[in-house]
Design a protein around this motif. Sequence first.
Motif, PDB file in Angstrom:
ATOM      1  N   ARG A 238      -6.231  36.847  32.941  1.00 37.13           N
ATOM      2  CA  ARG A 238      -6.874  35.772  32.171  1.00 37.13           C
ATOM      3  C   ARG A 238      -6.438  34.376  32.611  1.00 37.13           C
ATOM      4  O   ARG A 238      -7.175  33.407  32.402  1.00 37.13           O
ATOM      5  CB  ARG A 238      -6.556  35.946  30.683  1.00 37.13           C
TER       6      ARG A 238
ATOM      7  N   LEU B  35      -4.877  24.179  31.084  1.00 36.16           N
ATOM      8  CA  LEU B  35      -5.848  23.688  32.069  1.00 36.16           C
ATOM      9  C   LEU B  35      -5.300  23.598  33.490  1.00 36.16           C
ATOM     10  O   LEU B  35      -6.077  23.538  34.435  1.00 36.16           O
ATOM     11  CB  LEU B  35      -6.373  22.315  31.646  1.00 36.16           C
TER      12      LEU B  35
ATOM     13  N   SER C 197      -6.469  26.354  35.842  1.00 33.16           N
ATOM     14  CA  SER C 197      -7.925  26.269  35.941  1.00 33.16           C
ATOM     15  C   SER C 197      -8.348  25.124  36.859  1.00 33.16           C
ATOM     16  O   SER C 197      -9.234  25.282  37.702  1.00 33.16           O
ATOM     17  CB  SER C 197      -8.524  26.081  34.544  1.00 33.16           C
TER      18      SER C 197
ATOM     19  N   ARG D 268      -7.427  26.090  40.474  1.00 35.70           N
ATOM     20  CA  ARG D 268      -8.358  27.099  40.998  1.00 35.70           C
ATOM     21  C   ARG D 268      -9.713  26.468  41.319  1.00 35.70           C
ATOM     22  O   ARG D 268     -10.301  26.729  42.369  1.00 35.70           O
ATOM     23  CB  ARG D 268      -8.540  28.236  39.998  1.00 35.70           C
ATOM     24  N   THR D 269     -10.222  25.612  40.436  1.00 35.51           N
ATOM     25  CA  THR D 269     -11.517  24.969  40.667  1.00 35.51           C
ATOM     26  C   THR D 269     -11.490  24.121  41.925  1.00 35.51           C
ATOM     27  O   THR D 269     -12.407  24.188  42.756  1.00 35.51           O
ATOM     28  CB  THR D 269     -11.924  24.120  39.442  1.00 35.51           C
TER      29      THR D 269
ATOM     30  N   GLY E 198      -5.828  31.042  34.524  1.00 35.98           N
ATOM     31  CA  GLY E 198      -6.711  30.331  35.425  1.00 35.98           C
ATOM     32  C   GLY E 198      -8.062  30.046  34.798  1.00 35.98           C
ATOM     33  O   GLY E 198      -8.857  29.284  35.331  1.00 35.98           O
ATOM     34  N   GLN E 199      -8.314  30.654  33.635  1.00 34.49           N
ATOM     35  CA  GLN E 199      -9.518  30.312  32.880  1.00 34.49           C
ATOM     36  C   GLN E 199      -9.181  29.109  32.000  1.00 34.49           C
ATOM     37  O   GLN E 199      -8.048  28.979  31.537  1.00 34.49           O
ATOM     38  CB  GLN E 199      -9.949  31.491  32.011  1.00 34.49           C
ATOM     39  N   PRO E 200     -10.131  28.217  31.790  1.00 37.03           N
ATOM     40  CA  PRO E 200      -9.841  27.023  30.984  1.00 37.03           C
ATOM     41  C   PRO E 200      -9.282  27.363  29.602  1.00 37.03           C
ATOM     42  O   PRO E 200      -9.787  28.253  28.923  1.00 37.03           O
ATOM     43  CB  PRO E 200     -11.205  26.333  30.859  1.00 37.03           C
TER      44      PRO E 200
ATOM     45  N   ARG F 180      -3.666  30.401  28.000  1.00 35.93           N
ATOM     46  CA  ARG F 180      -2.229  30.279  28.247  1.00 35.93           C
ATOM     47  C   ARG F 180      -1.595  31.646  28.118  1.00 35.93           C
ATOM     48  O   ARG F 180      -2.055  32.491  27.364  1.00 35.93           O
ATOM     49  CB  ARG F 180      -1.609  29.336  27.218  1.00 35.93           C
TER      50      ARG F 180
END
Length: 154
Positions: A96, A113, A116, A119-120, A98-100, A103
């Motif tokens: 999970r 963040l 995320s 990664r973006t 790396g998703q906005p 934590r």
Amino acid sequence: FARSDAAINLLPALKLVARDINAMSLWRDRVALETGGNTLTAAVDPDAFAIAVRNLLENALKHGAADKPVVVVLDAGATLRVINAGDIVSATDLARLGQPFVRGDTAADGSGLGLSIARTILEQAGGSLTLHSPATGADDGFEAVIVLPTNPRV
């Protein structure tokens, strides 16, 4: 975009970010940079790269063992590894992260963040970010592996 029209040397940007973090009183001299004599030439905007690396380093420092350094290893082929010691992150949390706004199980402050954003940026540049826990070759810790594009965009 984070991708560059030309492959450039990102080692100065990496050294600058590490130096700046090491100068902060909160994390004084906790980032160890191991280049192994390798260069870091990639088709990535240096400012975007610096933002991604800074986010990864700050996360590693916040969430890792406070008495251990964060090691940044530059491997051949535009691959960079950010490694800390500390508790193992569960496979469920690791999937999970790396998703906005996601934590892990931590008491450290933050909004979820940093990974995320990193990664973006790296994906926009044509690179990748892979997370491991425990760190490769270790019994604990966390490792973020960055692979950067070496060919300019076409």
